[in-house]
Design an enzyme around this catalytic site. Structure first.
Site, PDB file in Angstrom:
ATOM      1  N   LYS A  92       0.873  -1.190   0.000  1.00  0.00           N
ATOM      2  CA  LYS A  92       0.000   0.000   0.000  1.00  0.00           C
ATOM      3  C   LYS A  92       0.903   1.230   0.000  1.00  0.00           C
ATOM      4  CE  LYS A  92      -4.428   1.156   0.191  1.00  0.00           C
ATOM      5  NZ  LYS A  92      -5.618   0.454  -0.318  1.00  0.00           N
TER       6      LYS A  92
ATOM      7  N   ASP B 128      -6.949   4.482  -4.665  1.00  0.00           N
ATOM      8  CA  ASP B 128      -7.619   4.343  -3.360  1.00  0.00           C
ATOM      9  C   ASP B 128      -8.221   5.725  -3.087  1.00  0.00           C
ATOM     10  OD1 ASP B 128      -7.883   2.396  -0.937  1.00  0.00           O
ATOM     11  OD2 ASP B 128      -7.286   4.254   0.012  1.00  0.00           O
TER      12      ASP B 128
END
Ligand code: NDP
Length: 451
Positions: free
Chosen positions: A130, A170
């Site tokens: 991430k 995201d």
């Protein structure tokens, strides 16, 4: 017995807290998984001897870097960027990039940790990662966002690659931002590869990637209901968020015959007792994406709806709930209210939206509760399919991809049943997802030895 992590659960968690001071979100995510894994590995010595849980809870690496950019007024601005590469035991690191002022190393470490299990659950060969920055895209011009994305990629490019680490979007990162970052990657490396997913359809993107997370969360919800002989027809749904995941979850609920009552953003929530129909969802998508507007404007457009400032929508009575905004947005008290108002199922579109107290309450009340790592895996699954299409230099049709998404969500549901079916009519989806995801990654790690 070798000196192993044959420690009890509280001692293990003490160690995690000590090694990660001030990283509350990361500690919370590890605790939620470790609660189930400790039971599962109690009689499995090799996982202990090889310190598998301890190793998964320590990222392979955390890259932190400075991102300088120039705003439209000529001021030099400095942000911090990160890429957390948590685990690549089953495939290249894979996970989104988030641009939001609340981004910290702790938030990205929790997201990369969760992503590791989620990606394993999809059945596709993807490890967990991430990344992101504390850059706030709100109020910035398109040129400013472009300059920021280019500067961010000027450092990130050396840490990623189609077989190394494949980021996606995201919060705060949609198709436009992926375009700016892909353009910069291509410019620096002179390579056109599938290094990012969520790309535009003209340049290597996949059909249904945009819809996949929200749709997948509703497919998972439908699977949970079907396991109890129920469906979504006529059911009322309360949804938080009004971004990519929330609007597509709302769309699929409507398609499957349900009625959506709420949406929200960081300003508060709207409640539309007449139901948020497809036309209204289309308006929200355009308003939030193209006009960058606020959800409260919905009430000027559609009479009969009300706006509640500064609150989440969990007090509105409903049959099913889908938290689709951000982490820790559904607290213990909210969980109690939902259950007391008759909510029978919760499907997490967002990552870790329910705090630990809320999760414990849902489990205690024995309602159907799907954790994000299972319910929102549809997005990364279609990202995995985008990687396959890029490698094979081809693209699949929408019908093929819809079927693959459904099959993957069905597969995740089945994996959760394998380890979560308590045999007394209650299915613990949290436990099922944690163990199924852990086992796949852990067994790959065992094969590699101590690396
Ligand atoms: P978007 O940026 O499209 O939308 C985010 C939504 O959540 C907006 O409505 C935003 O409101 C709201 N929000 C963001 N931060 C906060 C906050 N701190 N408090 C209250 N509301 C907030 O993001 P996505 O829809 O893509 O992502 C939503 C969630 O889903 C995240 O947890 C993400 O990690 C998760 N997820 C996303 C996937 C994807 O494919 N996009 C895949 C899997 C999980 P506002 O407009 O006011 O900022």
């Amino acid at each position: 017995m070798a000196v192993s992590d044959h420690v009890d659960f509280p001692t293990f968690m003490e160690g995690v807290k000590k090694r990660n001071p001030g990283q509350d979100e990361f500690v919370q995510a590890v605790q939620e998984v470790a609660e189930d894994i400790f039971d599962f590995i109690a009689d499995k010595e090799e996982y202990h001897a090889q310190q598998i849980l301890r190793r998964i809870a320590e990222p392979d690496r955390v890259v932190s870097f400075r991102v300088c950019w120039e705003d439209d007024a000529g001021n030099i601005r400095v942000q911090r960027g990160w890429r957390v590469q948590n685990n690549n035991a089953i495939g290249p690191y894979k996970g989104g990039i988030r641009f939001h002022p609340s981004v910290t190393e702790s938030v990205l470490k929790f997201l990369a940790f969760e992503q590791t299990f989620k990606n394993a659950l999809t059945g596709l060969p993807m490890g967990g990662g991430k990344g992101g920055s504390n850059f706030n895209p709100k109020g910035k011009s398109v040129r400013e966002i472009m300059r920021f994305c280019q500067s961010f990629m000027t450092e990130l490019y050396r840490h990623i690659g189609a077989d190394v680490d494949v980021p996606a979007g995201d919060i705060g990162v949609g198709g436009r931002e992926i375009g700016f970052m892909f353009g910069q990657y291509k410019r620096i490396t002179n390579e056109f590869t599938g290094v990012l997913t969520g790309k535009g359809l003209e340049w290597g993107g996949s059909l249904i990637r945009t819809e996949a997370t929200g749709y997948g969360a509703v497919y998972f919800l439908a699977n949970m209901l079907a396991a109890k002989g129920q469906d979504l027809v006529g059911k009322t749904a309360v949804i938080s968020g009004s971004g990519n995941v929330a609007t597509h979850a709302a769309e699929k609920i409507v398609q499957l015959g349900g009625k959506v009552l709420t949406l929200s953003d960081s300003g508060g929530f709207i409640h539309d007792p007449d139901g948020i129909t497809q036309d209204k969802i289309d308006w929200v998508k355009a308003h939030k994406t193209h006009r960058r507007g606020r959800i409260e404007d919905y009430c000027d457009e559609f009479k009969g709806a009300s706006f509640t400032a500064g609150k989440t929508p969990w007090g509105v009575p409903c049959d099913v709930a889908l938290p689709c905004a951000t982490q820790n947005e559904l607290l213990g008290e909210d969980a109690k209210t939902l259950v007391a108002n008759g909510c029978i199922a919760v499907s997490e579109g967002a990552n870790m939206p329910t705090n630990l107290e809320g999760v414990h309450h849902f489990k205690h009340a024995k309602i159907m509760f799907a954790p994000g790592k299972a319910a929102n895996a549809g997005g990364v699954a279609v990202s995995g399919l985008e990687m396959s299409q890029n490698s094979g230099r081809r693209s699949w049709s929408e019908a093929e991809l819809q079927q693959m998404l459904k099959d993957i969500m069905d597969g995740i549901h089945k994996s959760c049943l394998t380890y979560g079916d308590q045999g007394n009519g209650y299915i613990d989806y949290v436990k099922g997802a944690n163990i199924a995801g852990f086992k796949k990654v852990a067994d790959a790690m065992l094969a590699f030895g101590v690396v």
